[in-house]
Design an enzyme around this catalytic site. Structure first.
Site, mmCIF file in Angstrom:
data_model
loop_
_atom_site.group_PDB
_atom_site.id
_atom_site.type_symbol
_atom_site.label_atom_id
_atom_site.label_comp_id
_atom_site.label_asym_id
_atom_site.label_seq_id
_atom_site.Cartn_x
_atom_site.Cartn_y
_atom_site.Cartn_z
ATOM 1 N N ASP A 80 75.354 -25.402 54.328
ATOM 2 C CA ASP A 80 74.866 -26.057 53.116
ATOM 3 C C ASP A 80 75.154 -25.167 51.902
ATOM 4 O OD1 ASP A 80 74.118 -28.228 54.572
ATOM 5 O OD2 ASP A 80 71.969 -28.055 54.209
ATOM 6 N N HIS B 85 62.794 -31.589 59.627
ATOM 7 C CA HIS B 85 63.857 -31.508 60.632
ATOM 8 C C HIS B 85 63.331 -31.092 62.010
ATOM 9 C CE1 HIS B 85 66.527 -32.088 57.297
ATOM 10 N NE2 HIS B 85 66.181 -30.957 56.737
#
Length: 482
Positions: A197, A330
């Site tokens: 990311d 998550h």
């Protein structure tokens, strides 16, 4: 004999540090959930006209300069940059003197479109045949628009080669991101292990997606032009945007960021391995197929057999999605990769596994759950001295903010967790010991918040037995056993 005495003296100095939190299953310490709350800067991207994204002066001057390791053993780098107006020179001049560039390497150039955005001219140049532990100076561009940088190669592969890595994940380009990068640059680390990311450009739309890749490249140049960042990908690099006609996964990332995947016999730049100093580092892709018989599965199976702990005792794995995660964000997304690879990680005694994805920090004890599919066993992780320590560092500072909701009660496998921005450093001292720090961005100050001495899985078992009965008190008065 003197060398051996020196090593023991260093080890006992390490043990006398009063802030050590030992990551040992023999510890018996309860896990810590930090209650620290800071008033962070707004989780918004820094405006494009900010000085941190400044375009270098000169017509068609190279920008977004970055380097990464270019081979298996640290004697090559890949130097990449962008020329915005025209192709320009694709050569790198380099040498060991700042006054004279003895050598020249020729690179390649590419560009791409994304929606209606057209990239600049992206250059990649492999500079190989370098000497270990040497400072090199390099120049790119031509005339008044040329730019000069430098980097240092790592020490020769050796079990006692000391080296310091930084670990950063989920960075983005906010004011919190800037704080992380600036604090990291004060750490003295020599290379970054990046756990996915990168730019968060996919949170934008249309042409702004490509523009934010450019701004991020200029943003991180202050560090990555001078030392290698070792790349792994996350979900924000996928950029599957059919509403914009963009359906090729990782398109922009793969054009911009090269990896030395061929050197480790990988068939794909998203998973590969390198050796650096005393570490063997394996990079996995959480968003590529990894089940049995797939290319990534087949490659990892073979790569683990190539690890030589006599030469590179520290075995480190990078991935984006954490296998163990007690945050509500998550939660359990890493279960599929856990089912496929965890038994291998335990069998080969992986030392450390770093992940991102969750925008918080967490460190586990050495635990495993490799018997989860055995009906005669409890379906919970258990202490396992052969298992890795799992560390989540998805706290770089991106625009999506912190993941501040942890599950309660804190699982037994979780040693420390906190929802703050920061970065980590891993200082490999020798074949048996490493210092690890997670550094919180505390309202503009770098604060070492979680500090651990790690014992190497391959070499330290005898030393652990000798020290098992010794103990020191940590800063909070609790006892950490060694």
């Amino acid at each position: 004999m003197l060398e051996t005495s020196g090593v023991w003296a260093l080890l006992f100095q390490m043990l006398l540090i009063s802030i050590v939190f030992l990551s040992s299953v023999d510890n018996g310490s309860a896990g810590i959930t930090s209650t620290f709350i800071r008033s962070d800067w707004p989780s918004i991207d820094i405006p494009l006209d900010s000085e941190v994204f400044a375009v270098p002066k000169g017509y068609n001057a190279p920008q977004q300069v970055h380097i990464t390791q270019g081979d298996y053993d640290g004697k090559a780098v890949i130097i990449s940059w962008v020329t915005p107006k025209e192709t320009g020179s694709g050569n790198v001049q380099y040498g060991t003197s700042e006054e004279q560039y003895e050598f020249n390497a020729e690179g390649t150039v590419t560009n791409y479109t994304f929606y209606h955005y057209k990239s600049g001219y992206i250059h990649h140049c492999l500079v190989d045949g370098l000497e270990h532990n040497t400072t090199y100076y390099y120049k790119i561009g031509s005339g008044d628009s040329s730019r000069k940088f430098w980097f240092q190669t790592p020490p020769e592969i050796h079990p006692d080669a000391s080296y310091t890595f930084g670990i950063i994940g989920d960075l983005g380009q906010t004011y919190n991101s800037l704080s992380t990068v600036e604090h990291y640059m004060q750490s003295g680390a020599q290379a970054v292990l990046f756990v996915g990311d990168l730019s968060y450009a996919d949170d934008c739309e249309y042409n702004d997606v490509g523009i934010r890749w450019d701004s991020w490249g200029r943003f991180i140049e202050r560090s990555v032009a001078y030392q290698p960042w070792i790349w792994s990908v996350g979900n924000h690099e996928i950029e599957y945007m059919p509403e914009m006609g963009e359906v090729v996964p990782f398109k922009q990332y793969l054009h911009r960021y090269e990896t030395p995947y061929v050197a480790s016999k990988s068939s794909n730049p998203l998973w590969y391995a390198i050796r650096r100093a005393s570490a063997h580092i394996i990079i996995l892709s959480s968003y590529s197929a990894f089940v049995k018989y797939t290319p990534q599965w087949t490659w990892l199976k073979e790569e683990l057999t190539r690890v030589d702990r006599e030469k590179t005792p520290w075995l480190i794995v990078l991935m984006h999605v954490p296998i163990y995660n007690s945050n509500e964000a998550h939660f359990m997304e890493g279960e599929a990769m856990q089912a496929v690879f965890e038994s291998w990680f335990v069998h080969y005694k992986v030392d450390l596994i770093f992940a991102g994805h969750v925008h918080a920090y967490e460190r586990s004890y050495r635990i495993s759950n490799i018997f989860y599919n055995d009906s005669s066993c409890d379906p919970y992780p258990i202490p396992d001295k052969s298992a890795p320590v799992y560390i989540t560092v998805g706290d770089g500072g991106n625009k999506e903010g912190l993941a501040s909701s942890f599950t309660e009660p804190q699982p037994d496998y979780s040693a420390f967790r906190e929802a703050s921005y920061g970065h980590s450093t891993l200082e490999l001292k020798n074949r048996t010991h490493a210092f690890y720090h997670w550094n919180r961005n505390d309202d503009g100050e770098k604060v070492a918040t979680d500090t651990v001495v790690f014992h190497n899985q391959y070499w330290a078992s005898n030393l652990q037995m000798r020290l098992k009965k010794s103990h020191l008190r940590t800063a909070d008065g609790s006892i950490a056993y060694y």
